[in-house]
Design a protein around this motif. Structure first.
Motif, PDB file in Angstrom:
ATOM      1  N   VAL A  47      44.086  32.400  30.989  1.00  9.24           N
ATOM      2  CA  VAL A  47      43.073  33.071  32.047  1.00  9.24           C
ATOM      3  C   VAL A  47      43.776  32.863  33.585  1.00  9.24           C
ATOM      4  N   LYS A  48      44.015  33.947  34.007  1.00 10.68           N
ATOM      5  CA  LYS A  48      44.745  33.816  35.320  1.00 10.68           C
ATOM      6  C   LYS A  48      43.546  34.092  36.327  1.00 10.68           C
ATOM      7  N   PHE A  49      43.196  33.373  37.527  1.00 11.45           N
ATOM      8  CA  PHE A  49      41.883  33.376  38.254  1.00 11.45           C
ATOM      9  C   PHE A  49      42.550  33.725  39.566  1.00 11.45           C
ATOM     10  N   ALA A  50      42.329  34.886  40.294  1.00  7.08           N
ATOM     11  CA  ALA A  50      42.724  35.009  41.703  1.00  7.08           C
ATOM     12  C   ALA A  50      41.618  35.148  42.720  1.00  7.08           C
ATOM     13  N   VAL A  51      41.868  34.601  43.735  1.00 13.50           N
ATOM     14  CA  VAL A  51      41.067  34.479  45.185  1.00 13.50           C
ATOM     15  C   VAL A  51      41.526  35.213  46.106  1.00 13.50           C
ATOM     16  N   ALA A  52      40.589  36.097  46.916  1.00 19.12           N
ATOM     17  CA  ALA A  52      40.968  36.411  48.327  1.00 19.12           C
ATOM     18  C   ALA A  52      40.269  35.497  49.232  1.00 19.12           C
ATOM     19  N   ARG A  53      41.035  35.346  50.168  1.00 22.68           N
ATOM     20  CA  ARG A  53      40.282  34.369  51.271  1.00 22.68           C
ATOM     21  C   ARG A  53      40.538  35.062  52.624  1.00 22.68           C
ATOM     22  N   ASP A  54      39.550  34.952  53.689  1.00 27.34           N
ATOM     23  CA  ASP A  54      39.837  35.445  54.989  1.00 27.34           C
ATOM     24  C   ASP A  54      40.479  34.655  55.808  1.00 27.34           C
ATOM     25  N   ALA A  55      40.697  35.246  57.265  1.00 24.46           N
ATOM     26  CA  ALA A  55      41.482  34.835  58.001  1.00 24.46           C
ATOM     27  C   ALA A  55      41.069  33.162  58.422  1.00 24.46           C
ATOM     28  N   ALA A  56      39.610  32.779  58.190  1.00 27.58           N
ATOM     29  CA  ALA A  56      39.093  31.448  58.259  1.00 27.58           C
ATOM     30  C   ALA A  56      39.196  30.755  57.097  1.00 27.58           C
ATOM     31  N   ASN A  57      39.931  31.212  55.902  1.00 30.44           N
ATOM     32  CA  ASN A  57      40.163  30.430  54.816  1.00 30.44           C
ATOM     33  C   ASN A  57      38.921  30.602  53.934  1.00 30.44           C
ATOM     34  N   ALA A  58      37.857  31.140  54.316  1.00 26.87           N
ATOM     35  CA  ALA A  58      36.736  31.258  53.442  1.00 26.87           C
ATOM     36  C   ALA A  58      37.014  32.228  52.128  1.00 26.87           C
ATOM     37  N   LEU A  67      44.448  36.833  29.420  1.00 23.38           N
ATOM     38  CA  LEU A  67      45.728  37.447  28.579  1.00 23.38           C
ATOM     39  C   LEU A  67      45.454  37.355  27.032  1.00 23.38           C
ATOM     40  N   THR A  68      45.700  38.372  26.248  1.00 21.65           N
ATOM     41  CA  THR A  68      45.784  38.449  24.827  1.00 21.65           C
ATOM     42  C   THR A  68      47.260  38.878  24.473  1.00 21.65           C
ATOM     43  N   PRO A  69      47.504  38.984  23.162  1.00 30.50           N
ATOM     44  CA  PRO A  69      48.800  39.343  22.820  1.00 30.50           C
ATOM     45  C   PRO A  69      48.661  40.754  22.907  1.00 30.50           C
ATOM     46  N   ALA A  70      47.570  41.487  22.922  1.00 27.71           N
ATOM     47  CA  ALA A  70      47.731  43.097  22.984  1.00 27.71           C
ATOM     48  C   ALA A  70      47.525  43.754  24.308  1.00 27.71           C
ATOM     49  N   ALA A  99      50.928  39.772  37.585  1.00 26.11           N
ATOM     50  CA  ALA A  99      50.917  38.912  36.723  1.00 26.11           C
ATOM     51  C   ALA A  99      50.933  39.298  34.955  1.00 26.11           C
ATOM     52  N   ALA A 100      50.263  40.487  35.053  1.00 25.55           N
ATOM     53  CA  ALA A 100      50.121  40.804  33.529  1.00 25.55           C
ATOM     54  C   ALA A 100      51.509  41.588  33.204  1.00 25.55           C
ATOM     55  N   ARG A 101      52.318  42.211  34.162  1.00 26.74           N
ATOM     56  CA  ARG A 101      53.726  42.555  33.961  1.00 26.74           C
ATOM     57  C   ARG A 101      54.570  41.410  33.680  1.00 26.74           C
ATOM     58  N   ASP A 102      54.241  40.254  34.645  1.00 32.80           N
ATOM     59  CA  ASP A 102      55.152  39.068  34.401  1.00 32.80           C
ATOM     60  C   ASP A 102      55.241  38.592  32.783  1.00 32.80           C
ATOM     61  N   GLU A 103      54.028  38.732  32.454  1.00 30.83           N
ATOM     62  CA  GLU A 103      53.641  38.009  30.960  1.00 30.83           C
ATOM     63  C   GLU A 103      53.945  38.945  29.784  1.00 30.83           C
ATOM     64  N   MET A 108      46.703  46.981  30.647  1.00 24.30           N
ATOM     65  CA  MET A 108      45.539  46.173  31.176  1.00 24.30           C
ATOM     66  C   MET A 108      44.230  46.800  30.745  1.00 24.30           C
ATOM     67  N   THR A 109      43.129  46.335  30.563  1.00 25.87           N
ATOM     68  CA  THR A 109      41.818  46.872  30.240  1.00 25.87           C
ATOM     69  C   THR A 109      40.754  46.152  31.095  1.00 25.87           C
ATOM     70  N   LEU A 110      39.746  46.956  31.053  1.00 26.80           N
ATOM     71  CA  LEU A 110      38.332  46.331  31.779  1.00 26.80           C
ATOM     72  C   LEU A 110      37.236  46.959  31.204  1.00 26.80           C
ATOM     73  N   GLU A 111      36.153  46.300  31.580  1.00 26.06           N
ATOM     74  CA  GLU A 111      34.760  46.686  31.118  1.00 26.06           C
ATOM     75  C   GLU A 111      34.076  46.985  32.497  1.00 26.06           C
ATOM     76  N   THR A 112      33.278  47.785  33.024  1.00 23.21           N
ATOM     77  CA  THR A 112      32.355  47.848  33.993  1.00 23.21           C
ATOM     78  C   THR A 112      31.248  48.549  33.821  1.00 23.21           C
ATOM     79  N   GLY A 113      30.456  49.045  34.675  1.00 21.40           N
ATOM     80  CA  GLY A 113      29.374  49.811  34.413  1.00 21.40           C
ATOM     81  C   GLY A 113      29.061  50.975  35.261  1.00 21.40           C
ATOM     82  N   PRO A 114      28.176  51.768  34.619  1.00 22.24           N
ATOM     83  CA  PRO A 114      28.061  53.125  35.177  1.00 22.24           C
ATOM     84  C   PRO A 114      27.247  53.241  36.596  1.00 22.24           C
TER      85      PRO A 114
END
Length: 151
Positions: A47-58, A67-70, A99-103, A108-114
């Motif tokens: 699992v790769k975990f990405a974080v967004a921080r603002d100018a104050a580093n918050a 990541l799975t083989p498929a 990151a997915a391309r590098d691997e 890429m897949t995802l599940e979200t909601g209506p």
């Protein structure tokens, strides 16, 4: 100015952000339709975990790539409401896609909601298209499945 980078999800500020995400999801969907990953899963090496921080580093946003083989599945995408519209989600998605391309991920897949039309629109702008359930998901009227080919 936003900074986007991979970090450990095991930080108090991130745990708090994920709690906000869980509360938000549960305000929209019943628990059986919320497919959240817990902290222990987010700490796994695939699992790769990405974080967004603002100018104050918050920390203002996060997203994970499982990541799975498929395929690589986008999980835990969340940006604090007060900073939405500043490009954090787009930048988080770009880092996950790289990151997915590098691997060597083909898809890429995802599940979200209506009940999240803004999220669906963001994913469509990023090149995702609706698809059927994948992996262990079942068909659920409260799920929207999407995918993007990386080939």
């Amino acid at each position: 100015m936003l900074q986007i980078a991979f970090e450990s999800p095991d930080q108090p500020e991130i745990i708090s952000l994920i709690a906000d995400l869980d509360a938000y999801q549960l305000s929209l969907y019943p628990p059986e339709s919320v497919y959240a990953l817990d902290l222990q899963t987010l700490l796994q090496p695939h699992v790769k975990f990405a974080v967004a921080r603002d100018a104050a580093n918050a920390i203002v946003g996060c997203a994970a790539l499982v990541l799975t083989p498929a395929y690589g599945e986008v999980k835990r995408m969340y940006v604090k409401p007060e900073v939405r519209g500043l490009g954090a989600a787009k930048k988080l998605m770009a880092l996950l896609e790289q990151a997915a391309r590098d691997e060597g991920c083909p898809l890429m897949t995802l599940e979200t909601g209506p009940s999240q039309p803004e999220a669906i629109a963001l994913y469509q702008r990023q090149g995702f298209e609706r698809c059927g359930p994948f992996g262990d998901y079942r068909d659920d009227p409260l799920s929207v499945f999407m995918q993007k080919s990386l080939r």
